[in-house]
Design an enzyme around this catalytic site. Structure first.
Site, PDB file in Angstrom:
ATOM      1  N   CYS A 124       0.854  -1.200   0.000  1.00 36.71           N
ATOM      2  CA  CYS A 124       0.000   0.000   0.000  1.00 36.71           C
ATOM      3  C   CYS A 124       0.885   1.243   0.000  1.00 36.71           C
ATOM      4  CB  CYS A 124      -0.901  -0.008   1.230  1.00 36.71           C
ATOM      5  SG  CYS A 124      -1.783   1.549   1.520  1.00 36.71           S
ATOM      6  N   CYS A 149      -6.873   2.330   4.139  1.00 34.55           N
ATOM      7  CA  CYS A 149      -6.322   3.662   3.851  1.00 34.55           C
ATOM      8  C   CYS A 149      -7.252   4.446   2.925  1.00 34.55           C
ATOM      9  CB  CYS A 149      -4.928   3.538   3.238  1.00 34.55           C
ATOM     10  SG  CYS A 149      -3.667   2.983   4.416  1.00 34.55           S
ATOM     11  N   CYS A 208     -36.625  21.243   5.794  1.00 32.53           N
ATOM     12  CA  CYS A 208     -37.269  21.190   4.481  1.00 32.53           C
ATOM     13  C   CYS A 208     -36.486  20.261   3.555  1.00 32.53           C
ATOM     14  CB  CYS A 208     -37.373  22.581   3.871  1.00 32.53           C
ATOM     15  SG  CYS A 208     -38.169  22.595   2.251  1.00 32.53           S
ATOM     16  N   CYS A 225     -40.896  28.430  -1.476  1.00 32.03           N
ATOM     17  CA  CYS A 225     -40.825  26.974  -1.447  1.00 32.03           C
ATOM     18  C   CYS A 225     -42.196  26.385  -1.111  1.00 32.03           C
ATOM     19  CB  CYS A 225     -39.785  26.532  -0.427  1.00 32.03           C
ATOM     20  SG  CYS A 225     -39.532  24.736  -0.376  1.00 32.03           S
ATOM     21  N   CYS A 227     -42.793  24.517   1.202  1.00 40.82           N
ATOM     22  CA  CYS A 227     -42.929  24.496   2.657  1.00 40.82           C
ATOM     23  C   CYS A 227     -43.405  25.837   3.198  1.00 40.82           C
ATOM     24  CB  CYS A 227     -41.608  24.112   3.316  1.00 40.82           C
ATOM     25  SG  CYS A 227     -40.324  25.392   3.195  1.00 40.82           S
ATOM     26  N   HIS A 240     -36.373  39.615   0.001  1.00 39.03           N
ATOM     27  CA  HIS A 240     -36.134  41.005   0.428  1.00 39.03           C
ATOM     28  C   HIS A 240     -36.317  42.047  -0.675  1.00 39.03           C
ATOM     29  CE1 HIS A 240     -32.297  40.471  -1.616  1.00 39.03           C
ATOM     30  NE2 HIS A 240     -32.020  39.447  -0.827  1.00 39.03           N
ATOM     31  N   CYS A 272     -19.792  63.684   6.107  1.00 39.04           N
ATOM     32  CA  CYS A 272     -19.112  64.618   5.218  1.00 39.04           C
ATOM     33  C   CYS A 272     -19.733  65.996   5.419  1.00 39.04           C
ATOM     34  CB  CYS A 272     -19.263  64.171   3.765  1.00 39.04           C
ATOM     35  SG  CYS A 272     -18.749  65.403   2.549  1.00 39.04           S
ATOM     36  N   CYS A 285      -4.058  59.295   8.252  1.00 44.60           N
ATOM     37  CA  CYS A 285      -4.035  60.687   7.825  1.00 44.60           C
ATOM     38  C   CYS A 285      -5.375  61.356   8.070  1.00 44.60           C
ATOM     39  CB  CYS A 285      -3.684  60.755   6.336  1.00 44.60           C
ATOM     40  SG  CYS A 285      -3.663  62.426   5.661  1.00 44.60           S
TER      41      CYS A 285
END
Length: 483
Positions: A124, A149, A208, A225, A227, A240, A272, A285
């Site tokens: 092997c 293995c 599901c 779905c 479900c 969304h 800003c 900076c």
């Protein structure tokens, strides 16, 4: 953009001037309890059961195996490599078969040919123990390894995840793929629920067993779905629209992040001075440039145009500290305004789902008995509740939409708030009718109420108009983002 000029976006099919006006004869909607199913848009996806997915796989495997004159396990390796696109497999194979074989790991001839060996025992390549030929297994390359293995190697690959689908020979320099036949032979109890087609995903709802086969070329990723779980096929979050996936990810992160407090805002973000867009300082900076749309250059310390006056570092008294506190409070108040309304509509949506379950399990039977009406003729009430649930979802996400709408774009903001306000009014009217006005008919103890037919027409009318308005609302807000 003057929002008053865009009212035409929301004109419904009947050409009403005011979608929520109670004028007119509601009887025109009485025969439309099917919610305009004929005019509904075609779904861009198909809900699949597990056996449907296996049937799709079997068809693709047989097609590739027959056309390319290879065994089914080699066909599986090709399909997995090309994300279960049979057409892609065929195009690449007939363009350059040798290149495909090399990249996938399907060798024409073995590197090590054990058939020409006269020895009875073989060493092997992993544990270096000697085994009878029957206890040694190989893939197309011929590198010999014992069953123990092989089992450990494949099990480790499966534990790592999807990598087991394209596992290579354990020999480091070998690219030969480990076929499905080897995996099936050594791993008998594995459960194959991997997403083996790029356009198919499992429904993320816990427990599901369905998957979604999504159509190509569609920008609307919201799917429903079997479900009853609605989610975005692209990001697997709750459905969304009209908000895009990136905005949803930012909003969810913001809601879960404990840094939404005055101290963090004060220390890490400032508006800003020109366009008021919130900016986070990520370099040392103090010379800042707004990333857009104004690109105003200013000093992070004093928020004045760069280069700032020499008195930047001078303490200017309590007014400066007060200004910073007010700035932080304003930012937090703005976030809480949108979050509270987002959460409120989510709560109302969950309550509406519970109310619908109560209606279907108990109240429809009571209403049928009291009003002497078959339950099949009460579907208009179920339709109303389903519409309420959907509209609560849309209205919920409009508040995340509003939060990320640039504050300096005043015309878009006014247009959005105008549409959102009308949507809120219309939805509350429908919700009140389905939740409150129906109670008088559930409490009737004598003869069926003569007003029930009027209630039917009113609720059907409100459901239809609200549905049309919210569909147009979503389209309008998606158009606004493109302007």
């Amino acid at each position: 953009m003057d929002y008053s000029d865009d009212d035409s976006i929301l004109d419904n099919e009947s050409g009403e001037d005011n979608l929520y006006s109670e004028e007119g004869d509601p009887a025109e909607y009485a025969e439309e309890e099917d919610m305009d199913k004929d005019s509904a848009s075609q779904l861009s996806y198909v809900v699949l059961k597990e056996e449907d997915i296996h049937e799709h796989q079997r068809t693709d495997i047989e097609q590739v195996s027959t056309l390319l004159s290879i065994n089914q396990y080699e066909a599986i390796a090709l399909l997995v490599h090309y994300q279960w696109s049979a057409s892609k497999v065929e195009d690449e194979w007939f363009t350059d078969e040798d290149k495909v074989r090399k990249s996938v790991g399907i060798l024409k001839e073995p590197v090590v040919d054990l058939n020409h060996r006269e020895v009875t025992n073989i060493v092997c390549g992993i544990c270096f123990e000697s085994y009878p030929r029957k206890d040694i297994a190989t893939v197309s390359c011929g590198h010999p390894y014992c069953m123990t293995c092989w089992t450990g190697y494949i099990t480790a690959k499966i534990t790592d995840g999807l990598g087991c689908l394209m596992a290579k020979c354990p020999e480091p320099s070998c690219s030969s793929v480990v076929g499905q036949d080897m995996i099936n032979k050594l791993i008998s109890n594995g459960e194959d629920k991997e997403n083996q087609r790029k356009k198919i995903k499992w429904c993320p709802s816990p427990g599901c067993e369905y998957a979604i086969d999504f159509g190509r070329g569609c920008e609307n990723y919201d799917v429903s779905c079997l479900c009853s779980f609605d989610f975005c096929w692209n990001c697997c979050e709750d459905a969304h629209r009209p908000v895009d996936c990136d905005t949803v990810a930012k909003w969810i992160f913001k809601n879960n992040d404990e840094s939404e407090n005055t101290t963090w805002i004060l220390a890490n973000t400032k508006p800003c001075p020109k366009c008021k867009r919130q900016i986070e300082k990520n370099l040392g900076c103090n010379h800042m440039t707004c990333s857009g749309p104004c690109y105003f250059e200013f000093c992070w310390i004093c928020l004045r145009a760069f280069p700032c006056p020499e008195d930047c570092n001078k303490y200017r008294g309590a007014d400066e500290a007060k200004s910073k506190r007010e700035m932080a409070k304003a930012a937090l108040d703005r976030y809480m305004h949108y979050y509270e309304r987002w959460a409120s509509n989510q709560s109302s949506r969950l309550t509406a789902k519970s109310d619908l379950e109560m209606l279907q399990s108990v109240q429809l039977k009571q209403l049928s008995d009291k009003q002497d009406t078959p339950e099949t003729q009460l579907q208009f009430i179920v339709d109303a509740w389903l519409q309420i649930i959907e509209c609560r979802r849309v209205l919920k996400w409009t508040f995340a939409y509003g939060y990320y709408l640039p504050q300096h774009e005043h015309a878009k903001k006014r247009f959005f708030e105008y549409l959102q306000g009308d949507a809120q009014v219309g939805l509350e009217r429908l919700h009140h009718c389905a939740e409150v006005e129906i109670k008088q008919f559930l409490s009737e103890t004598e003869d069926p109420s003569s007003d029930f037919s009027d209630f039917r027409m009113k609720l059907t009318c409100l459901t239809k108009v609200t549905k049309t308005y919210f569909e147009n609302l979503v389209k309008a807000l998606e158009m606004v983002l493109l302007m």
